[in-house]
Design a protein around this motif. Structure first.
Motif, mmCIF file in Angstrom:
data_model
loop_
_atom_site.group_PDB
_atom_site.id
_atom_site.type_symbol
_atom_site.label_atom_id
_atom_site.label_comp_id
_atom_site.label_asym_id
_atom_site.label_seq_id
_atom_site.Cartn_x
_atom_site.Cartn_y
_atom_site.Cartn_z
ATOM 1 N N PRO A 118 0.647 -1.331 0.057
ATOM 2 C CA PRO A 118 -0.005 -0.103 0.031
ATOM 3 C C PRO A 118 0.736 1.248 0.061
ATOM 4 O O PRO A 118 0.416 2.477 -0.643
ATOM 5 C CB PRO A 118 -1.007 -0.090 1.283
ATOM 6 C CG PRO A 118 -0.151 -1.424 2.182
ATOM 7 C CD PRO A 118 0.597 -2.140 1.173
ATOM 8 N N TRP A 119 2.044 1.178 0.769
ATOM 9 C CA TRP A 119 2.733 2.554 0.474
ATOM 10 C C TRP A 119 3.423 2.907 -0.732
ATOM 11 O O TRP A 119 3.428 4.074 -1.017
ATOM 12 C CB TRP A 119 4.014 2.338 1.752
ATOM 13 C CG TRP A 119 3.651 1.884 3.140
ATOM 14 C CD1 TRP A 119 2.585 2.492 3.671
ATOM 15 C CD2 TRP A 119 4.208 1.235 4.097
ATOM 16 N NE1 TRP A 119 2.360 2.068 4.821
ATOM 17 C CE2 TRP A 119 3.427 1.312 5.117
ATOM 18 C CE3 TRP A 119 5.468 0.646 4.016
ATOM 19 C CZ2 TRP A 119 4.007 0.752 6.303
ATOM 20 C CZ3 TRP A 119 5.828 -0.039 5.119
ATOM 21 C CH2 TRP A 119 5.015 -0.027 6.356
ATOM 22 N N LEU A 120 3.622 1.889 -1.499
ATOM 23 C CA LEU A 120 4.122 2.114 -2.898
ATOM 24 C C LEU A 120 2.941 2.593 -3.872
ATOM 25 O O LEU A 120 3.025 3.163 -4.606
ATOM 26 C CB LEU A 120 5.076 1.129 -3.238
ATOM 27 C CG LEU A 120 6.248 1.049 -2.507
ATOM 28 C CD1 LEU A 120 7.177 -0.250 -2.990
ATOM 29 C CD2 LEU A 120 7.343 2.219 -2.821
ATOM 30 N N ALA A 121 1.936 1.429 -3.701
ATOM 31 C CA ALA A 121 0.763 1.486 -4.721
ATOM 32 C C ALA A 121 0.240 2.958 -4.453
ATOM 33 O O ALA A 121 -0.250 3.254 -5.491
ATOM 34 C CB ALA A 121 -0.188 0.518 -4.317
#
Lengths: 963, 62, 202
Positions: free
Chosen positions: A850-853
């Motif tokens: 989630p942090w990259l997405a």
């Protein structure tokens, strides 16, 4: 009454809340914890929203628990940033900057900074699964291995061992990759490969054929000594962000930064000089530079005379490329080419960097040679600040290329001849005849050009062509049958071209096994209903091992966390499978196995025992662990430990680290640098092609030798006979003599030849010249050939491609038949692709984070405003991008001047859509990545390198229209 | 009698009024600009030198 | 003792988003909030520059000035923090902040604004240092551990610096002096007031 009034009022004003609210808040705290995720909180009435809304946090540090710190290496790119993981009771609760690591000094890019999310297990495959009539069903490991093993044995019986394509990985550790290659060898096929094929395979072959080894000659850190840097087809700011630390510091010290790319990339934004080049015209560009170099006499004549062979043939070819022609073909203005040539020549030592922009073409093996030749002309090779700094891709693609699964060679570039098999048979302790019996020995096949050989000695089908291995008519193939089973361990499929045909191939297969932490695009892109297995595989954070960074240094990884859910590391899966298939005893003969898990240190020791060609022999587990522990003692510029327990070593013992670990060779930080003795990391060019060719010597001139060498002129590679002639033979111990008799520096398992040779200051592989003319190549001198799908059909007559080939790496391969048709009429735009900083490779791992997405939620295509206006497209609109072979993808248009008119760019990291359709429903429950999008390779086309089968992704054609 | 009652009532009322006026007029409930929350223990921590050393250790161009 | 400051060196920032992700990682920031974000100007064209922005921890903080419930406070070295339990989510600090530092979570019912969340310079909040309660509301308190913000410590190119303002200044000055040998990058055209090609360096 008054006093109590006052007190009551003060309470209201200064207290945090009234007693009534206190009650509600306490209630909210409790219920919030009970409810968990923010989604459920959303169902509460608004009046209850007074509490600070927090999603249920997990894996956070608790002050009462003791923190433990483990060090690993980032699993993404080849810079090899150190990661410090903070653990409490085995839970990954934090990350700290590894400021002691000489490579990254604590820095990361977004991907490295997100490493901790692997501990959450977002969207991971939890347990083995198989498709049963289109539905994913769970099974146990034993069931999965049994079923897969049974199918494989049956297919083997019917179609021979070559019917399996086993794709290994450059994301595996050195040990994992090595075992992957060994697995395929003992199964009986050369149809094994890894990402290096579609990454730098052209580099490795082309550069090795120029001067000996096909790896980065210097290092990222050494670039701080460069006075000029030329980046061709390299977007370091997005693909190797932490390398920019060294590059920008070099720039601050006065280095000139030149970027040549079809796009104005983030790297170009920092450049002093930027030139926009047409995709696929790198050879004319370098010839254009050389034209100015030779005309102005900027070349290093002394260097060329003493250390280079056949530069005159290059001079002849350069005459065909005057500035007007270079501008016509490449699109770069004349004065800019001159400026770049002058900058590189006047600011030496200068270095050249290239990546996929150059390597992914069908002539790239030749292109990279020309880059090397350019550096040779300027005398930039073998000096600090110079070199050919090849930025590799994945974290361990260098290691996988070196020791891991490759279809055209056994581990460590030994090749596939009988001698190579015998060498490894001896190292493995396995009978050569037995290994031979594992292969299809029923008949010989066309190994190319009409030469017949057994499949054991023919390069296998590479990962860029496995689709053709499945679909091609089997009578056109140099093996018994089509590929009927495909096993992908740690490799994405959306990085290979021709997605439409790949779907057909997937549907034709008898068996598909995907061993990966995530399902990958491969699991969902086809309409398969059965015989498809997903095996949850651990990431590199869940196991220990070593990885080789781009500068050839090996780094040890500690195991950070236990494998999540039911996943298993690569090597454990290989053990289980080998056991089922019946050859685990041979495969793990010298490797201790506990609870089905092979011991990583034993695997590395086996590599040390066999890897004499490239010097993976001195990097024992003990030495590497010591380096990891004392990494702070290494100087970040020279990478040498000036003091401490590792004194004298170079960080990571960059290969070649000659001889046995006891010899304590410090590693070779800069290749071909004769200013140091070989025993201290110096080197000369390899004498790999004999002593002379057509009467001209291939050995270095008199007076050219590494410091302290006993032989002060060129010399061939060392064999036991040569040692005897020199009178050095008796310096070997009796055991060494026993092993080394009749062998050479590559096959002497005792290491005695290398030890004695280095003692006398000589390089084991000889002292030769770098060669500009490679007589075994389709084009001995690099010549320009237009891409197969070129927008300049008018140039095809003057710069045509190769004729079609009948049997090339077991498959017919087309060139002329594609280029002879004018595709640019229907598909006028150049379609190229590349990287984003937030994602890597196939992208499944990062899009499930989630942090990259959240940083890159959508697939897109960069379109120049002119092309957008022509097609009637505005920014943000969905468009259909149709490739020249009919594959279509639906993406959002990003109208920007970053790409020039006539070029369309897409990132290649996306997957989970196919031709406009979101495949969310096809993923197993809870494993679909947060971000899905079109794989750009659904729309890419045919085209393969004439030496290594690299795919031509960077220069193809397309057209766009509003969706 | 009535007069005395009247005087006493007036006296009581006046005394009451005087009593009211001696109440503090200061009933402001909100001091603007003054933090109203919980006191942070971090404010008492004196580790500036440690943080300076850390900055020099981690963030300089080594 | 100087104030705590951030400095993002635009010459070195490559928009790699490490700072954004490091912050999300350290404080487990929910979806929809990025306490720190990288702004790129002139995207895709010559002169493109990126800079990483989060709370600037202003001395005369506009957010603190306008807050109706006065939930902001300052540490002695200038870090601006706030108490989420007092915050009423009015969003006025978001109006006032010139940098867009105050953020509001998206995953609430009816997209209600919720409590303001912002960069804390990794100094947590008013709750006891390094406690679980502090972590859940504000994220990690690195300052109490003697460490500096993770965004600055993990910057790929050491573009983002965060810490004692004097020391940050020193580091940056060294870079500027080193770069001084390259006047062509540093706008002599601006300094000597000749902008077009016609005007030459006298």
């Amino acid at each position: 009454m008054k006093k109590s009034n006052k007190k009551w009022l003060q309470k209201i004003s200064s207290g945090p809340a009234s007693p009534k609210c206190m009650g509600r808040r306490t209630f909210m705290k409790l219920s919030g914890a009970a409810l968990g995720s923010g989604a459920l909180i959303g169902l509460l009435p608004l009046s209850c929203m007074r509490q600070a809304t927090v999603e249920e946090k997990t894996n956070f540090p608790r002050p009462e628990l003791q923190s433990e710190y483990r060090r690993t290496i980032c699993t993404h790119c080849s810079v090899g940033c150190g990661i410090i993981a903070e653990l409490q009771n085995g839970v990954w609760v934090g990350q700290e900057p590894d400021y002691e690591s000489p490579f990254n000094l604590g820095g990361h890019c977004a991907k490295g900074a997100a490493a901790r999310s692997h501990g959450f297990g977002h969207r991971r495959l939890k347990y083995p699964m198989k498709l049963v009539n289109g539905a994913w069903t769970r099974l146990s490991w034993d069931e999965a291995i049994n079923e897969i093993g049974d199918r494989l044995l049956k297919i083997r019986q019917e179609s021979g061992p070559d019917a399996l394509f086993f794709c290994g990985s450059s994301k595996a550790s050195n040990e994992g990759a090595y075992l992957q290659g060994k697995f395929a060898a003992l199964w009986g096929t050369n149809n094994v490969d890894n990402q290096a094929r579609i990454c730098h395979s052209t580099t490795v072959d082309g550069v090795a054929n120029t001067w000996g080894y096909g790896a980065m000659t210097n290092s990222y850190n050494d670039m701080r000594n460069s006075k000029a840097m030329l980046f061709l087809g390299s977007n370091a700011a997005e693909a190797h962000p932490v390398a920019m630390l060294q590059i920008l510091r070099a720039k601050e010290a006065g280095s000139r930064m030149i970027v040549v790319d079809p796009r104005f990339t983030r790297t170009a934004a920092h450049a002093d000089i930027y030139a926009r080049i047409r995709s696929g015209t790198d050879i004319p560009f370098i010839y254009g530079l050389l034209w100015h170099v030779f005309k102005n006499g900027w070349e290093d004549k002394d260097y060329i005379a003493k250390r280079v062979y056949a530069m005159d043939q290059i001079r002849k070819e350069v005459e065909k490329w005057p500035p007007e022609e270079v501008e016509n073909v490449t699109g770069i203005p004349k004065d800019k080419v001159y400026l770049i040539a002058k900058t590189m020549a006047m600011n030496r030592p200068s270095t050249i960097v290239w990546c996929m922009g150059v390597t992914q073409h069908h002539i790239a093996s030749h292109t990279v040679r020309l880059f090397c030749i350019f550096q040779l002309a300027l005398g930039n090779i073998g000096i600090s600040g110079g070199g050919a700094n090849i930025f590799r891709g994945h974290d361990n693609v260098q290691g996988a290329t070196d020791v891991g699964p490759n279809c055209h060679t056994l581990s460590c570039y030994y090749g596939l001849a009988e001698g190579s098999w015998k060498h490894w048979a001896a190292v493995w302790g396995v009978d050569y005849e037995w290994i031979k019996s594992r292969f299809d020995m029923s008949r010989q096949y066309d190994a190319g050009g009409g030469k017949m050989a057994y499949t054991m000695n023919i390069p296998g089908i590479p990962v860029s062509r496995w689709v053709d291995g499945v679909l091609e008519d089997k009578k056109n193939m140099s093996q018994k049958d089509n590929i009927r089973a495909v096993f992908f361990q740690g490799h994405a499929c959306n990085s290979q071209t021709r997605g439409v045909e790949m779907k057909k191939a997937l549907e034709k297969l008898d068996l598909l096994v995907i061993s990966d932490p995530h399902p990958t695009h491969m699991a969902v892109m086809s309409d398969r209903k059965n015989d498809t297995y997903l095996l949850p595989t651990a990431t590199q954070y869940e196991t220990s091992g070593t990885a080789t960074a781009s500068n050839r240094a090996l780094q040890w990884r500690d195991k950070v966390i236990e494998p999540v859910y039911e996943s298993l590391p690569d090597h454990t899966i290989l053990y289980k499978l080998a056991k089922k298939l019946g050859f685990e005893k041979e495969m793990f003969k010298n490797i201790k196995v506990t609870n089905d898990e092979p011991l990583i240190e034993d695997v590395l020791r086996e590599i040390n025992r066999g890897a004499w060609t490239i010097g993976y022999t001195g990097q024992s587990p003990e030495r590497l662990k010591l380096h990891a522990q004392h990494r702070g003692t290494f100087n970040p510029l020279t990478l040498k430990a000036e003091g401490g327990p590792c004194k004298g070593d170079y960080y990571g013992l960059p290969w070649p680290c000659w001889g046995k670990p006891e010899m304590k060779h410090p590693g070779t930080p800069i290749l071909y640098d004769p200013s140091k003795p070989v025993a201290e990391g110096g080197l000369v060019f390899r004498a790999a092609w004999g002593t002379d060719y057509n009467g001209v010597s291939l050995l270095a001139a008199d007076g050219v030798y590494s410091k302290g060498s006993a032989i002060k002129t060129g010399y061939p590679e060392f064999t036991s006979d040569i040692l005897k002639t020199l009178g050095w033979w008796d310096e070997l111990t009796p055991e060494e003599k026993n092993a080394a008799e009749g062998k050479n520096w590559k096959t002497d398992l005792s290491g005695g030849i290398q030890r004695v040779v280095i003692k006398h200051g000589c390089a084991p592989f000889g002292n030769g010249r770098a060669r500009c003319h490679v007589w075994t190549y389709p084009d001995p001198i690099p010549v320009h050939r237009e891409p197969l799908y070129t927008p300049r059909f008018d140039l095809v007559k003057k710069y045509p491609t190769y004729p079609d080939r009948k049997a090339y790496w077991r498959l017919p391969t087309r060139y002329q038949s594609i280029q002879s048709v004018n595709h640019s009429a229907k598909y006028p735009l150049i379609f190229t692709s590349g990287r984003l900083v937030e994602y890597e490779g196939g992208g499944e791992e990062e899009r499930s984070d989630p942090w990259l997405a959240k940083l890159r939620p959508e697939m897109f295509a960069e379109v120049n405003p002119k092309d957008a206006a022509d097609a009637g497209i505005f920014n943000g609109q969905y468009i259909w991008l149709e490739g020249a072979e009919g594959g279509r993808i639906k993406v959002r248009a990003l109208v920007t001047k970053r790409v020039g008119p006539g070029t369309v760019f897409t990132p290649f990291h996306f997957g989970g859509w196919f031709q406009g359709k979101d495949l969310y429903d096809k993923y197993p429950e809870g494993t679909a990545p947060y971000v899905r999008g079109e794989a750009c390779n659904t729309a890419t086309t045919y085209g393969y390198d004439s030496v290594t089968q690299m795919q031509e992704t960077k220069a193809t054609l397309c057209r766009i229209s509003p969706a | 009698m009535k007069r005395i009652l009247f005087i006493l009532t007036a006296f009581a009322v006046l005394a009451g009024l005087v009593g009211c006026s001696s109440e503090s007029r200061n009933v402001t409930m909100h001091k603007p600009g003054v933090y109203k929350g919980v006191k942070d223990p971090l404010l008492a921590l004196k580790n500036q030198q440690e943080l300076i050393d850390r900055l020099k250790l981690v963030q300089t161009d080594r | 003792m100087a104030r705590m400051k951030f400095l993002c060196d635009a010459e070195r920032c490559i928009d790699c988003n490490a700072c954004v992700t490091a912050c999300n990682n350290e404080h487990d920031v929910p979806w929809g909030i990025n306490r720190r974000h990288v702004v790129t100007m002139g995207d895709g064209e010559s002169g493109e520059k990126s800079i990483s922005v989060a709370c600037m921890h202003c001395t005369d903080a506009p957010c603190a000035a306008v807050c109706p419930v006065d939930c902001f406070y300052f540490t002695p070295d200038g870090i601006v923090l706030h108490d989420k339990d007092l915050c009423i989510g009015c969003g006025y600090c978001f109006y006032a902040c010139p940098f867009g530092a105050p953020q509001f979570p998206e995953e609430n019912s009816f997209a209600a604004r919720g409590k303001m969340d912002k960069c804390t310079f990794c100094a947590g909040g008013p709750l006891p240092d390094r406690s679980v309660e502090e972590y859940k509301l504000y994220g990690r308190n690195r300052i109490a551990e003697g460490k500096l913000p993770l965004c600055a410590e993990m910057c790929a190119t050491k573009a983002l610096l965060g810490g004692d303002g004097d020391v940050v200044s020193d580091i940056y000055i060294q870079r500027v002096v080193k770069r001084g040998g390259r006047p062509d990058t540093w706008g002599w055209a601006t300094a000597y007031n000749f902008k077009s090609e016609k005007e030459k360096n006298p």
